[in-house]
Design an enzyme around this catalytic site. Sequence first.
Site, short mmCIF file in Angstrom:
data_model
loop_
_atom_site.label_atom_id
_atom_site.label_comp_id
_atom_site.label_asym_id
_atom_site.label_seq_id
_atom_site.Cartn_x
_atom_site.Cartn_y
_atom_site.Cartn_z
CB CYS A 271 -0.93 0.01 1.21
SG CYS A 271 -2.32 -1.13 1.09
CB ILE A 272 3.03 2.80 2.60
CG1 ILE A 272 2.08 2.49 3.75
CG2 ILE A 272 3.68 4.16 2.82
CD1 ILE A 272 2.75 2.39 5.09
#
Length: 435
Positions: A271-272
């Site tokens: 995600c990040i």
Amino acid sequence: MALLDKIIDKTAKIGVIGLGYVGLPLAVEKAKAGYTVLGFDIQKEKVDKVNKGINYIGDVVNEELEEFVKDGFISATDDYDRIEECDCIMICVPTPLNKFKQPDLSFVEDSTNEIAKRLKPEKLIVLESTTYPGTTEEVILPILESTGLKVGKDFYLAFSPERVDPGNLIYKTKNTPKVVGGVTEKCTLHAKSLYERVLNAGVFTVSSPKEAEMSKILENTFRIVNIGLINEMAVLARKMGINIWQVIDAAATKPFGFMPFYPGPGVGGHCIPIDPFYLTYKAREFDYHTRLIELAGEINDYMPEYVIERLMDILNEKKKCLNGSKILMLGVSYKNDIDDLRESPALKVLELLEKKGAQVKIHDPYIEEFSHNGGIFKTSPLTEDLIKESDAVIITTAHKKVDYDFVAKNTDIIFDTKNATKDIRNNYPDKIHLL
């Protein structure tokens, strides 16, 4: 029977497209709630494992999957014709970035096309894959409505972002609140009703899929920017002779207005490092440049290089050169206590070490073997000989299963990029070096 009635009395059959870190836990939770679930995946190996009750995802309990498969609540297939059996279809496929950091929606589009070929009235489709705001209505909806069926009348479409945090011992799929945004009010109602019967957490609705899509991007943009900030602070603190870990601990004593983030060799995970750049991509359509996001990305992307620079300085102090040195890496997964390698900064550190001519060996208690850049890497048991024969040990993932005191006793140099040695550091002040 109307779809909403099927959802309420749990006779609706659930299809989950994509049986990875998001899809398989979601399938299990829906089976726990009493729904019959059919999983779809193009990887036959995953399909075969699910049908045998063999788990391959850390956040899924092996015995639960085995039981649900045995009792007929979960099965899997690579035959997309079986979509016709499903009343509710959840899309949980990857949405990676290409080498230009632009979203690759091919998996989402392919899945939607498979659904469209078999779409009939009274179906609910929910996209869970993270993407840029507008995807549900601009990409998925036109494909589905090309069938002649109309959203909100014949079928229901919504976006509900996954919020999976691999290895989190407190928050799992079951107890993490859900955000839902439907194309119409009826779409939102159907999706909300389904999730309310599956989760032990609140379901928060927004006015459209765009708000739901944007909420997930905001969550991870918040994180990447703050990680970029603390990584920059770590570099500066080192130059100023300041212990950044003590600074963070001190600041965290403030009960308001501060949230601790921690530096490291980079940013990893599903995600990040990826999600904020969906927004960067979409922002160009509106002639807007997301400067803060891109700057944070630049800082975080620089951290593996900074780690190598620091390691070279540490070795130089001992009159050693990185080229030809034997380096032991502790941890290759992107975060502690899991086996997930996706976007792991440790892999970038590994690449740079080999490029500089170091002889690298790896120990990771969660990974025995992995492939990277076309090569196969085997990890090594953590033995006294392995440690002693290494010129330096670099901690790139703070696994709790590693005995750091044992490591410190048998080496002269530990470069700790994750503050994993905080409990033993005072015992080895001349051996342990921080980021």
